[in-house]
Design an enzyme around this catalytic site. Structure first.
Site, PDB file in Angstrom:
ATOM      1  N   LYS A  11       8.076  -0.106   3.769  1.00  0.00           N
ATOM      2  CA  LYS A  11       7.818  -1.359   2.766  1.00  0.00           C
ATOM      3  C   LYS A  11       8.909  -2.015   1.856  1.00  0.00           C
ATOM      4  CE  LYS A  11       4.206   1.868   2.074  1.00  0.00           C
ATOM      5  NZ  LYS A  11       2.825   2.534   1.242  1.00  0.00           N
ATOM      6  N   HIS A  97      -1.604  -5.246   4.471  1.00  0.00           N
ATOM      7  CA  HIS A  97      -1.393  -4.239   3.864  1.00  0.00           C
ATOM      8  C   HIS A  97      -2.346  -4.207   2.331  1.00  0.00           C
ATOM      9  CE1 HIS A  97       0.694  -0.469   1.624  1.00  0.00           C
ATOM     10  NE2 HIS A  97       0.964  -0.279   3.418  1.00  0.00           N
ATOM     11  N   GLU A 169      -5.936   2.570   6.617  1.00  0.00           N
ATOM     12  CA  GLU A 169      -5.249   3.234   5.718  1.00  0.00           C
ATOM     13  C   GLU A 169      -6.342   2.625   3.946  1.00  0.00           C
ATOM     14  OE1 GLU A 169      -0.741   2.481   6.359  1.00  0.00           O
ATOM     15  OE2 GLU A 169      -1.263   1.106   5.141  1.00  0.00           O
ATOM     16  N   GLY A 175       0.928   7.308  -0.057  1.00  0.00           N
ATOM     17  CA  GLY A 175       2.148   7.182  -0.972  1.00  0.00           C
ATOM     18  C   GLY A 175       1.623   8.774  -1.733  1.00  0.00           C
ATOM     19  N   SER A 215       0.502   9.285   4.504  1.00  0.00           N
ATOM     20  CA  SER A 215       0.715  10.693   4.083  1.00  0.00           C
ATOM     21  C   SER A 215       0.651  10.169   5.612  1.00  0.00           C
ATOM     22  CB  SER A 215       0.049  11.199   3.079  1.00  0.00           C
ATOM     23  OG  SER A 215      -0.176  10.478   2.102  1.00  0.00           O
TER      24      SER A 215
HETATM   25  P1  PGA Z   1       2.587   6.036   3.426  1.00  0.00           P
HETATM   26  O1  PGA Z   1       2.457   4.828   3.520  1.00  0.00           O
HETATM   27  O2  PGA Z   1       2.792   6.713   4.488  1.00  0.00           O
HETATM   28  O3  PGA Z   1       3.692   6.503   2.656  1.00  0.00           O
HETATM   29  O4  PGA Z   1       0.948   6.590   3.038  1.00  0.00           O
HETATM   30  C1  PGA Z   1       1.376   4.521   5.111  1.00  0.00           C
HETATM   31  C2  PGA Z   1       2.023   3.236   4.350  1.00  0.00           C
HETATM   32  O5  PGA Z   1       1.474   2.460   2.808  1.00  0.00           O
HETATM   33  O6  PGA Z   1       1.871   2.073   5.476  1.00  0.00           O
END
Ligand code: PGA
Length: 253
Positions: A11, A97, A169, A175, A215
């Site tokens: 990100k 995304h 996702e 997150g 996550s």
């Molecule tokens: P995360 O994000 O592993 O921090 O949950 C995954 C993503 O948004 O690709």
């Protein structure tokens, strides 16, 4: 065997110095990747070239962009085209995304155009889909995700679709530290595969890698990746830690 993929999504994180340090730490691990393994590091545009230096000559490692334009070149200030990415030797790009869908209002139609631009340059789109918490609570996640995929991918020929990686996702798991259960992940991945099989046939559906994101960390990667339709992960937070991401890479079946 389908490709099994550990994809990092940095990100908009890390200074250049931190990015170099993270890559130095990550690449100091000895990984024994097989032919069917891919490790893809998705970085902010300015870090593509420096991070490529770290993976140069490392079999199975690739650097990806996190976005691309839906047009080739021209008067589009601030955009980066897939022709430019191709020129840098980039072979993967994240498209759609949920953060871009949310903050940049990217629609399924726009994402279809971006997928086309990537494929035109032989860049593999890592196409993201996934439902918000309200959709999950209403129990309509299957039809929601199905629509995202149909709207953005089903104009493709079978040969083109074979070159797409899908990342499921669920937004409520990104997150948040709240991972989908292995059963929830497997159920959606199987659903996505069956939707593709209905439209394109079982051979195409079987060939497509479907990653789980939300996550993923060292402690849960192995169990998630052991599900029959989960072909690896798209990893945000945990990819910013070399040891965690190394564990995730080693969890690929
Ligand atoms: P995360 O994000 O592993 O921090 O949950 C995954 C993503 O948004 O690709």
């Amino acid at each position: 065997m389908r490709l099994k993929i550990a994809a990092a999504n940095w990100k908009m994180n890390l200074s250049l110095e931190e990015a170099n340090q993270l890559m130095t730490n990550l690449m100091s691990n000895a990984f024994s990747l097989s032919q069917h393994h891919r490790v893809i590091i998705s970085v902010p545009f300015p870090y593509i070239i420096p991070v490529q230096e770290h993976v140069k000559g490392k079999e199975g490692f690739y650097v990806a962009a996190q976005n691309c334009a839906n047009v080739n070149n021209g008067a589009y200030t601030g955009e980066v085209s897939t022709t430019m990415l191709k020129g840098l030797g980039v072979q993967y790009v994240i498209i759609g995304h949920s953060e871009r869908r949310m903050y940049q209002q990217e629609s399924n139609k726009l994402l279809a155009e971006k997928v086309d631009k990537a494929l035109e340059q032989n860049i593999t789109p890592i196409f993201c889909c996934g439902e918000a918490l309200e959709v999950r609570e209403a129990g309509t996640q299957n039809s929601f995700v199905e629509q995202q995929i149909k709207d953005s991918l089903f104009h493709l020929s079978a040969d083109q679709l074979k070159n797409v990686v899908i990342a499921y996702e669920p937004i409520w798991a990104i997150g948040t530290g709240k991972t989908a259960s292995t059963a929830q992940a497997q159920e959606m991945h199987a659903h996505i595969r069956s939707v593709i099989a209905q439209a394109y046939g079982a051979d195409i559906a079987d060939a497509i890698s479907i990653l789980y994101g939300g996550s993923v960390k060292g402690a849960n990667a192995k169990e998630l990746f052991a599900q029959p339709d989960v072909d690896g992960g798209l990893v945000g937070g945990a990819s910013l830690n070399a040891d965690e991401f190394a564990t995730i890479i080693r969890s690929l079946p």
